[in-house]
Design an enzyme around this catalytic site. Structure first.
Site, mmCIF file in Angstrom:
data_model
loop_
_atom_site.group_PDB
_atom_site.id
_atom_site.type_symbol
_atom_site.label_atom_id
_atom_site.label_comp_id
_atom_site.label_asym_id
_atom_site.label_seq_id
_atom_site.Cartn_x
_atom_site.Cartn_y
_atom_site.Cartn_z
ATOM 1 C CB SER A 249 85.389 31.357 19.355
ATOM 2 O OG SER A 249 84.687 31.177 18.142
ATOM 3 C CE LYS A 250 92.705 31.671 17.801
ATOM 4 N NZ LYS A 250 93.425 30.425 17.788
ATOM 5 N NE ARG A 251 82.401 29.382 15.852
ATOM 6 C CZ ARG A 251 81.185 29.870 15.996
ATOM 7 N NH1 ARG A 251 80.597 30.489 15.003
ATOM 8 N NH2 ARG A 251 80.542 29.738 17.135
#
Ligand code: GLU
Length: 483
Positions: A249-251
């Site tokens: 994911s984005k993180r």
């Protein structure tokens, strides 16, 4: 001839996961001389945007895996199975006859059970520690059609089985599906129904998609069978995980194709990297051109377990592909990214730029890094005068060496500023005069870069040009007077 597809929703930029699914589909299609189709699932009008559709198409083109059929970059569709946007298919009433057929044959029914009632039943099941399996009443009279949805009557006692290329034999008990919703109304199918109709009408033969769809497959197989469509083959590919083994994911950093593109990764490196996200040959080979992948890719060799996204591996691959670029490509890309990174490339001649780009390409992982870290070599910042000194060589000697080199550099025409020529000529003079190289070349390099570590003085002089080279040497001479 196999026909495969991806069916992304244009609700965001092209995600790495979708790009990997696209690649596996594309590889299979190319290898089997089939067709790779792009269908856009854009029925969620609140969240679907044309701009994202364009980004998906552009991303696939940039990666070098353009679809054979689908909406084009100009908005025009190409292929004979269109429309390729679900919203348009809906407008054309493509789904209506099939929903009608399901209702008429009794496989589907209107159900106006309220949300409260559904919640109540769900809670009851939970309290009894049982899975919630909803069964409506297909024969209910006085339906409130405003309220109602259309549900599929899942059989109670069917074993649904398929042989998945990746997961082997998969079985589901149809009883557990309950009567699931397939449409909001006669014209508005939901995903599980629309996908079956679209796949069938587009003659899709193989469904290669993320394993997050595993639980949808039995529903789709049931509908497919009831509607009398041809059977499909399935390959459910593993999730992509971050280094911490949670879903990517984005993180975890960049997750879209355009982010990697902007960071200066090369499409060949991305393709190579994406192919290894969940697939490999028994010999664990790591480097493949797209053509080689088309030859050796096998759906059966896709792994079941999650594929960990290792950005260091991507960087290593990118360095490989960067080094393998032709001089012209390297120059073109280097130029483009130097500009992007704020370099005033117009100040440099083509020769200077070529040297700069070659020097930079020795150390960068991606073009996005070009010129950023080494800016300091090319822009002189103040440095301590002691740095000019080589070991215990007296200042006067250093100064005399710099004079000698400056004289030579002054005499030469700008055209002869070239790393190799400079190196040969300056080293020849040092040899002739029996001057140890370090004694003269160290101070020259510091004079030109201000740094202890930098590219060679010949490269720096070429990039700086004659005037700036001489100016920096004279600056160093002044500094030496202070020592
Ligand atoms: N729109 C779905 C997705 O992108 C399509 C899934 C499928 O391939 O059936 O996840």
């Amino acid at each position: 001839m196999p026909r495969v597809r991806i069916a992304p929703s244009p609700t965001g930029p092209l995600h790495i996961g979708t790009a990997r699914t696209a690649l596996f589909n594309w590889l299979y299609a190319r290898q089997q001389e089939g067709a790779f189709i792009l269908r856009i699932e854009d029925t969620d009008t609140q969240r679907s945007f044309l701009e994202y559709e364009q980004q998906i198409i552009e991303g696939l083109q940039w990666l070098g895996i353009p679809p054979d059929e689908g909406p084009g970059i100009d908005g025009e569709e190409y292929g004979e199975y269109g429309p390729y946007r679900q919203s348009e298919r809906m407008k054309q009433g493509v789904y209506r006859p099939y929903i009608r057929q399901l209702l008429d044959s009794g496989w589907a029914y209107y159900d106006d059970t309220s949300k409260q009632e559904l919640d109540r039943q769900r809670k009851e099941a939970e309290e009894a520690g049982e899975p919630f399996v909803y069964r409506g009443d297909p024969y209910k009279a006085d339906i409130d059609y405003e309220q109602a949805v259309i549900r599929f009557r899942a059989p109670h006692d069917k074993q649904i089985m398929w042989r998945d290329y990746v997961r082997g034999e998969v079985t589901f008990d149809s009883h557990l599906l309950g009567d699931f919703v397939i449409a909001k109304d006669i014209d508005t199918p939901l995903y599980n129904l629309a996908v079956v109709i679209d796949d069938a009408l587009m003659d899709i033969t193989h469904i290669i998609r993320g394993e997050d769809h595993l639980s949808n497959t039995p529903k789709q197989m049931l509908i497919n069978e009831v509607l009398g469509f041809a059977k499909k083959k399935y390959a459910h590919i593993p999730l992509i995980l971050g280094q911490d083994k949670s879903k990517l994911s984005k993180r975890h950093g960049a997750v879209t194709v355009s982010q990697y593109r902007e960071q200066g990764y090369l499409p060949e490196a991305m393709i190579n990297f994406l192919a290894l996200l969940g697939w490999r040959e028994p010999d664990d080979r790591e480097v493949y051109s797209p053509e080689e992948l088309v030859k050796v890719f096998r759906l059966k060799r896709i792994q079941k377990s999650g594929a960990v996204f290792d950005s260091a591996k991507l960087d290593n691959l990118n360095v490989r592909y960067l080094k393998a670029l032709s001089d012209e490509e390297r120059y073109k890309k280097g130029n483009q990214f130097l500009k992007q990174n704020g370099w005033n490339v117009d100040r440099l001649s083509e020769k200077q730029l070529r040297v700069l780009i070659d020097v930079e390409c020795q150390r960068i992982h991606t073009f996005g890094e070009i010129g950023t870290e080494t800016q300091r070599f090319w822009e002189l910042t103040d440095y301590p005068s002691e740095r000019l000194q080589w070991k215990n060589t007296p200042v006067e000697t250093i100064s005399a060496h710099l004079d000698l080199l400056a004289g030579m550099l002054e005499e030469r025409s700008e055209e002869t500023y070239d790393p190799e020529l400079l190196e040969t000529d300056l080293k020849a003079v040092l040899e002739e005069r029996e001057i140890p190289r370090g004694e003269a070349l160290w101070p020259l390099r510091v004079a030109l870069s201000g740094r202890e570590a930098s590219p060679s003085p010949f490269e720096i002089a070429t990039i700086l040009g004659k005037e700036e080279t001489l100016r920096r040497i004279s600056l160093a001479q002044n500094k030496l007077k202070e020592v």
